[in-house]
Design a protein around this motif. Structure first.
Motif, PDB file in Angstrom:
ATOM      1  N   VAL A 145       0.840  -1.205   0.000  1.00 31.29           N
ATOM      2  CA  VAL A 145       0.000   0.000   0.000  1.00 31.29           C
ATOM      3  C   VAL A 145       0.872   1.252   0.000  1.00 31.29           C
ATOM      4  O   VAL A 145       0.632   2.203  -0.764  1.00 31.29           O
ATOM      5  CB  VAL A 145      -0.953  -0.003   1.213  1.00 31.29           C
ATOM      6  N   VAL A 146       1.911   1.252   0.842  1.00 32.68           N
ATOM      7  CA  VAL A 146       2.829   2.402   0.880  1.00 32.68           C
ATOM      8  C   VAL A 146       3.526   2.570  -0.474  1.00 32.68           C
ATOM      9  O   VAL A 146       3.657   3.687  -0.987  1.00 32.68           O
ATOM     10  CB  VAL A 146       3.864   2.219   2.010  1.00 32.68           C
TER      11      VAL A 146
ATOM     12  N   LEU B 198       2.434   1.710  -3.346  1.00 34.94           N
ATOM     13  CA  LEU B 198       1.450   2.208  -4.311  1.00 34.94           C
ATOM     14  C   LEU B 198       1.262   3.711  -4.161  1.00 34.94           C
ATOM     15  O   LEU B 198       1.260   4.464  -5.140  1.00 34.94           O
ATOM     16  CB  LEU B 198       0.123   1.470  -4.113  1.00 34.94           C
ATOM     17  N   VAL B 199       1.127   4.154  -2.919  1.00 35.99           N
ATOM     18  CA  VAL B 199       0.887   5.580  -2.657  1.00 35.99           C
ATOM     19  C   VAL B 199       2.101   6.425  -3.031  1.00 35.99           C
ATOM     20  O   VAL B 199       1.961   7.513  -3.617  1.00 35.99           O
ATOM     21  CB  VAL B 199       0.515   5.786  -1.178  1.00 35.99           C
ATOM     22  N   LEU B 200       3.298   5.933  -2.731  1.00 35.67           N
ATOM     23  CA  LEU B 200       4.508   6.715  -2.989  1.00 35.67           C
ATOM     24  C   LEU B 200       5.058   6.531  -4.391  1.00 35.67           C
ATOM     25  O   LEU B 200       5.661   7.459  -4.949  1.00 35.67           O
ATOM     26  CB  LEU B 200       5.592   6.339  -1.967  1.00 35.67           C
TER      27      LEU B 200
ATOM     28  N   SER C 291       4.542  15.214  -9.567  1.00 37.52           N
ATOM     29  CA  SER C 291       4.244  14.344  -8.435  1.00 37.52           C
ATOM     30  C   SER C 291       4.382  15.107  -7.121  1.00 37.52           C
ATOM     31  O   SER C 291       5.366  15.830  -6.916  1.00 37.52           O
ATOM     32  CB  SER C 291       5.193  13.146  -8.427  1.00 37.52           C
TER      33      SER C 291
END
Length: 220
Positions: A149-150, A152-154, A178
């Motif tokens: 998840v991290v 994906l977010v970063l 970004s």
């Protein structure tokens, strides 16, 4: 996962076996080979079906195939994704970039169950950890999801920024800046952590199209 069209296509890929014996699992193969077993009640007594997948591809052409063995004798072969006929149903096999994503027996009545990994395989060792240390196993699973998840977010915003900088894309859609900017060393660490997390999930045949790379592989 297997639509009617995919089932027909998978059936055409199945080739008959040549009768060679199931090779013994070697100590150096955990990361390159998956071996799982299924025990069924056949018309002539108990049967053991085995699915052998060389995850790095066959040595002759690099193609990843599932080989099906009945009581240790080669019965059929198919490219992945595969749907291999067995007594009372089929075995569905699919892989991701990190290992197997599916190896399930689907009975004629629609019920399904995952095949049991060979104890010598990496999947078998991970399953043994789950049996012996369930708390630790759950913690590892939770950490793997959190890492993905991290990542994906970063990671996704940085990838989108790089893609948007390509001249044809920039000319048509404009550029994207970004909001996340990591140092190169942190990006490398993020990639390594993502590989480890996805591999850990593959050892348990866990897969999600968004977390485990299907978004970029074109998987559904």
């Amino acid at each position: 996962m297997f639509s009617d069209w995919r089932r027909r296509r998978a059936a055409r890929r199945v080739k008959p076996g040549d009768g060679h014996p199931l090779p013994r699992f070697r100590w150096w193969q955990p990361l390159s080979r998956s071996l799982l077993h299924l025990r069924l009640a056949g018309p002539d007594g108990p049967e053991t079906w085995s699915v052998d997948v060389r995850l790095w591809g066959d040595s002759d052409d690099g193609e990843v195939r599932a080989r099906l063995y009945r009581d240790g004798v080669h019965h059929a072969t198919s490219k992945l994704p595969a749907e291999l006929p067995v007594t009372g149903g089929v075995v569905q096999v699919a892989a991701s970039s990190y290992g197997l994503r599916r190896c399930h027996y689907v009975a004629d009545d629609g019920t399904e169950r995952q095949l049991a990994p060979d104890p010598a395989s990496a999947e078998g060792r991970r399953a043994r950890l789950e049996r012996r240390r369930p708390g630790l196993s759950r913690a590892l699973g939770a950490v793997s999801v959190a890492v993905l998840v991290v990542a994906l977010v970063l990671g996704v915003p940085q990838i989108v920024e790089q893609v948007s900088a390509i001249p044809p894309v920039a000319d048509r859609f404009g550029t994207f800046v970004s909001p996340v900017r990591l140092a190169p060393s942190l990006n490398v660490a993020l990639v390594v952590a993502t590989l480890l997390a996805s591999t850990e999930r593959a050892l348990r045949l866990r897969y999600h199209w968004l977390l485990d790379g299907g978004l970029f592989e074109g998987e559904d």
